[in-house]
Scaffold this motif. Structure first.
Motif, PDB file in Angstrom:
ATOM      1  N   ASP A  30      37.916  66.874   0.613  1.00  0.00           N
ATOM      2  CA  ASP A  30      36.883  67.305   1.551  1.00  0.00           C
ATOM      3  C   ASP A  30      35.722  66.319   1.636  1.00  0.00           C
ATOM      4  OD1 ASP A  30      38.296  69.590   2.126  1.00  0.00           O
ATOM      5  OD2 ASP A  30      37.231  70.830   0.652  1.00  0.00           O
ATOM      6  N   ASP A  31      35.481  65.580   0.560  1.00  0.00           N
ATOM      7  CA  ASP A  31      34.306  64.719   0.509  1.00  0.00           C
ATOM      8  C   ASP A  31      34.621  63.258   0.855  1.00  0.00           C
ATOM      9  OD1 ASP A  31      35.784  64.038  -1.711  1.00  0.00           O
ATOM     10  OD2 ASP A  31      34.080  64.012  -3.100  1.00  0.00           O
ATOM     11  N   ILE A  32      35.740  63.011   1.544  1.00  0.00           N
ATOM     12  CA  ILE A  32      36.127  61.618   1.784  1.00  0.00           C
ATOM     13  C   ILE A  32      35.119  60.887   2.669  1.00  0.00           C
ATOM     14  CG2 ILE A  32      37.620  62.105   3.793  1.00  0.00           C
ATOM     15  CD1 ILE A  32      39.533  59.922   2.536  1.00  0.00           C
ATOM     16  N   ALA A  33      34.531  61.573   3.648  1.00  0.00           N
ATOM     17  CA  ALA A  33      33.528  60.922   4.500  1.00  0.00           C
ATOM     18  C   ALA A  33      32.307  60.523   3.673  1.00  0.00           C
ATOM     19  CB  ALA A  33      33.125  61.847   5.647  1.00  0.00           C
ATOM     20  N   HIS A  34      31.896  61.409   2.777  1.00  0.00           N
ATOM     21  CA  HIS A  34      30.778  61.104   1.872  1.00  0.00           C
ATOM     22  C   HIS A  34      31.121  59.889   1.003  1.00  0.00           C
ATOM     23  CE1 HIS A  34      27.277  62.017  -0.653  1.00  0.00           C
ATOM     24  NE2 HIS A  34      28.062  61.779  -1.695  1.00  0.00           N
ATOM     25  N   HIS A  35      32.361  59.826   0.550  1.00  0.00           N
ATOM     26  CA  HIS A  35      32.807  58.700  -0.280  1.00  0.00           C
ATOM     27  C   HIS A  35      32.748  57.389   0.506  1.00  0.00           C
ATOM     28  CE1 HIS A  35      35.146  56.528  -3.290  1.00  0.00           C
ATOM     29  NE2 HIS A  35      35.944  56.113  -2.319  1.00  0.00           N
ATOM     30  N   ILE A  36      33.180  57.409   1.765  1.00  0.00           N
ATOM     31  CA  ILE A  36      33.134  56.199   2.592  1.00  0.00           C
ATOM     32  C   ILE A  36      31.688  55.752   2.790  1.00  0.00           C
ATOM     33  CG2 ILE A  36      33.580  55.271   4.903  1.00  0.00           C
ATOM     34  CD1 ILE A  36      36.063  57.106   4.996  1.00  0.00           C
ATOM     35  N   ASN A  37      30.815  56.710   3.091  1.00  0.00           N
ATOM     36  CA  ASN A  37      29.400  56.383   3.306  1.00  0.00           C
ATOM     37  C   ASN A  37      28.765  55.722   2.091  1.00  0.00           C
ATOM     38  OD1 ASN A  37      29.300  57.401   5.899  1.00  0.00           O
ATOM     39  ND2 ASN A  37      28.428  59.381   5.308  1.00  0.00           N
ATOM     40  N   GLU A  39      30.409  54.827  -1.141  1.00  0.00           N
ATOM     41  CA  GLU A  39      31.143  53.981  -2.073  1.00  0.00           C
ATOM     42  C   GLU A  39      31.932  52.858  -1.395  1.00  0.00           C
ATOM     43  OE1 GLU A  39      30.695  54.424  -5.239  1.00  0.00           O
ATOM     44  OE2 GLU A  39      29.576  56.306  -5.022  1.00  0.00           O
ATOM     45  N   VAL A  40      32.429  53.097  -0.191  1.00  0.00           N
ATOM     46  CA  VAL A  40      33.324  52.125   0.445  1.00  0.00           C
ATOM     47  C   VAL A  40      32.579  51.206   1.404  1.00  0.00           C
ATOM     48  CG1 VAL A  40      35.407  51.840   1.836  1.00  0.00           C
ATOM     49  CG2 VAL A  40      35.222  53.777   0.254  1.00  0.00           C
ATOM     50  N   LEU A  41      31.785  51.785   2.300  1.00  0.00           N
ATOM     51  CA  LEU A  41      31.093  50.985   3.328  1.00  0.00           C
ATOM     52  C   LEU A  41      29.588  51.258   3.360  1.00  0.00           C
ATOM     53  CD1 LEU A  41      33.675  51.434   6.250  1.00  0.00           C
ATOM     54  CD2 LEU A  41      33.445  49.461   4.732  1.00  0.00           C
ATOM     55  N   PRO A  42      28.923  51.295   2.191  1.00  0.00           N
ATOM     56  CA  PRO A  42      27.485  51.599   2.197  1.00  0.00           C
ATOM     57  C   PRO A  42      26.693  50.514   2.917  1.00  0.00           C
ATOM     58  CG  PRO A  42      28.142  50.758   0.048  1.00  0.00           C
ATOM     59  CD  PRO A  42      29.416  50.971   0.828  1.00  0.00           C
ATOM     60  N   ASN A  43      25.661  50.927   3.624  1.00  0.00           N
ATOM     61  CA  ASN A  43      24.778  50.012   4.358  1.00  0.00           C
ATOM     62  C   ASN A  43      25.495  49.210   5.436  1.00  0.00           C
ATOM     63  OD1 ASN A  43      22.577  50.699   2.581  1.00  0.00           O
ATOM     64  ND2 ASN A  43      23.487  49.329   1.065  1.00  0.00           N
ATOM     65  N   PHE A  44      26.688  49.663   5.813  1.00  0.00           N
ATOM     66  CA  PHE A  44      27.442  48.991   6.872  1.00  0.00           C
ATOM     67  C   PHE A  44      27.919  49.983   7.918  1.00  0.00           C
ATOM     68  CE2 PHE A  44      31.687  47.452   8.407  1.00  0.00           C
ATOM     69  CZ  PHE A  44      31.209  46.418   9.206  1.00  0.00           C
ATOM     70  N   ALA A  45      28.404  51.149   7.470  1.00  0.00           N
ATOM     71  CA  ALA A  45      28.943  52.139   8.400  1.00  0.00           C
ATOM     72  C   ALA A  45      28.576  53.542   7.941  1.00  0.00           C
ATOM     73  CB  ALA A  45      30.459  52.008   8.495  1.00  0.00           C
ATOM     74  N   ILE A  46      28.590  54.482   8.896  1.00  0.00           N
ATOM     75  CA  ILE A  46      28.397  55.894   8.574  1.00  0.00           C
ATOM     76  C   ILE A  46      29.509  56.698   9.244  1.00  0.00           C
ATOM     77  CG2 ILE A  46      25.899  55.755   8.257  1.00  0.00           C
ATOM     78  CD1 ILE A  46      25.599  56.911  11.079  1.00  0.00           C
ATOM     79  N   CYS A  47      29.833  57.825   8.660  1.00  0.00           N
ATOM     80  CA  CYS A  47      30.856  58.702   9.218  1.00  0.00           C
ATOM     81  C   CYS A  47      30.188  59.798  10.038  1.00  0.00           C
ATOM     82  CB  CYS A  47      31.707  59.315   8.101  1.00  0.00           C
ATOM     83  SG  CYS A  47      32.615  58.094   7.144  1.00  0.00           S
ATOM     84  N   LYS A  48      30.734  60.048  11.216  1.00  0.00           N
ATOM     85  CA  LYS A  48      30.142  61.022  12.136  1.00  0.00           C
ATOM     86  C   LYS A  48      31.236  61.953  12.648  1.00  0.00           C
ATOM     87  CE  LYS A  48      27.216  59.269  15.131  1.00  0.00           C
ATOM     88  NZ  LYS A  48      26.666  58.393  16.200  1.00  0.00           N
ATOM     89  N   SER A  49      30.854  63.165  12.973  1.00  0.00           N
ATOM     90  CA  SER A  49      31.821  64.102  13.552  1.00  0.00           C
ATOM     91  C   SER A  49      32.157  63.683  14.974  1.00  0.00           C
ATOM     92  CB  SER A  49      31.248  65.516  13.543  1.00  0.00           C
ATOM     93  OG  SER A  49      30.061  65.572  14.317  1.00  0.00           O
ATOM     94  N   ASP A  50      33.335  64.078  15.444  1.00  0.00           N
ATOM     95  CA  ASP A  50      33.791  63.732  16.791  1.00  0.00           C
ATOM     96  C   ASP A  50      34.606  64.892  17.345  1.00  0.00           C
ATOM     97  OD1 ASP A  50      35.547  62.672  18.927  1.00  0.00           O
ATOM     98  OD2 ASP A  50      34.623  60.757  18.420  1.00  0.00           O
ATOM     99  N   GLY A  51      34.152  65.445  18.454  1.00  0.00           N
ATOM    100  CA  GLY A  51      34.787  66.628  19.014  1.00  0.00           C
ATOM    101  C   GLY A  51      36.158  66.390  19.611  1.00  0.00           C
ATOM    102  N   SER A  52      36.534  65.123  19.826  1.00  0.00           N
ATOM    103  CA  SER A  52      37.844  64.840  20.417  1.00  0.00           C
ATOM    104  C   SER A  52      38.959  64.847  19.387  1.00  0.00           C
ATOM    105  CB  SER A  52      37.816  63.469  21.112  1.00  0.00           C
ATOM    106  OG  SER A  52      37.678  62.416  20.162  1.00  0.00           O
ATOM    107  N   LEU A  53      38.612  64.950  18.099  1.00  0.00           N
ATOM    108  CA  LEU A  53      39.601  64.878  17.024  1.00  0.00           C
ATOM    109  C   LEU A  53      39.971  66.271  16.537  1.00  0.00           C
ATOM    110  CD1 LEU A  53      37.962  61.921  15.069  1.00  0.00           C
ATOM    111  CD2 LEU A  53      39.885  61.802  16.659  1.00  0.00           C
ATOM    112  N   ASP A  54      41.177  66.409  15.999  1.00  0.00           N
ATOM    113  CA  ASP A  54      41.653  67.705  15.506  1.00  0.00           C
ATOM    114  C   ASP A  54      41.008  68.064  14.172  1.00  0.00           C
ATOM    115  OD1 ASP A  54      43.304  68.036  17.711  1.00  0.00           O
ATOM    116  OD2 ASP A  54      45.009  67.061  16.734  1.00  0.00           O
ATOM    117  N   ASN A  55      41.072  67.137  13.231  1.00  0.00           N
ATOM    118  CA  ASN A  55      40.527  67.385  11.889  1.00  0.00           C
ATOM    119  C   ASN A  55      40.081  66.062  11.291  1.00  0.00           C
ATOM    120  OD1 ASN A  55      39.862  68.694   9.476  1.00  0.00           O
ATOM    121  ND2 ASN A  55      41.898  68.367   8.620  1.00  0.00           N
TER     122      ASN A  55
END
Length: 218
Positions: A30-37, A39-55
């Motif tokens: 459940d926390d994969i977006a938090h992990h990307i923000n 641990e993986v791409l800090p200060n480079f990218a952020i994860c955002k919700s998108d209504g066109s996606l299923d999950n």
């Protein structure tokens, strides 16, 4: 600054931003977006919700140079957590959008991009590069170079020109594999350089002219 000046050699450096849409696989943490923000791409990218996606969600970068993108995204491709729990290509929903900064483009450059991406003569070639021909997310319609002066106001165009600071390429299918992702990024970089050195005739914006351009040794 000196390194950038040497790379640039008097040209305006192209900055682009990436919106990578992804869907979660079954049993994805459940926390994969938090992990990307964080641990993986800090200060480079952020994860955002998108209504066109299923999950899923989209990974959105800030404006960066082509060289910087190829450095930073390595962390994402090397992350087993991301590679094992997310998917892009094998979905019906996810796309990969690239925003190209307007500061590196003239209106004529943008007009030529509109023609190159949308023209029927290049349809099969562009669809192969894009990995899809989705009319819903990236509608194509024949363009003239002068159409750059008459934005449609339509978001779901193959080349969305409604943004103030960027033009947005919406044609690509999502891809979380290193090779497939860089293929699209490299195509975008090559296309921008191509339209800057070619003229506006029909044959000069044909896909075969582009393939000749990228086949040059330099």
């Amino acid at each position: 600054p000196n390194e950038l000046q040497q790379q640039n050699k008097g040209k305006k450096l192209m900055y682009c931003g990436v919106e990578l849409e992804v869907e979660r696989r079954r049993n994805c943490p459940d926390d994969i977006a938090h992990h990307i923000n964080n641990e993986v791409l800090p200060n480079f990218a952020i994860c955002k919700s998108d209504g066109s996606l299923d999950n899923g969600f989209e990974v959105v970068t800030g404006p960066s140079s082509f060289k910087y993108h190829k450095t930073k995204w390595e962390e994402f491709f090397n992350s087993r957590l991301c590679q094992d729990n997310l998917k892009g290509w094998n979905t019906d929903t996810a796309g990969l959008h690239i925003h190209i900064g307007r500061k590196s483009l003239t209106p004529l450059n943008i007009g030529k991009i509109l023609v190159f991406i949308n023209d029927d003569m290049n349809k099969d070639f562009i669809n192969h590069i894009a990995g899809r021909s989705s009319e819903q997310w990236a509608k194509k319609s024949p363009k003239k170079v002068s159409d750059v002066l008459r934005p449609t106001g339509e978001k779901y165009e193959a080349v969305n020109t409604n943004h103030h600071a960027t033009i947005e390429l919406r044609i690509f299918r999502s891809n979380i594999a290193r090779h497939g992702f860089y293929r699209v990024l490299e195509f975008t970089d090559a296309m921008v350089n191509f339209v800057k050195q070619t003229n506006c005739t029909t044959t000069s914006l044909h896909y075969t002219a582009f393939t000749r351009y990228v086949s040059q040794p330099e």
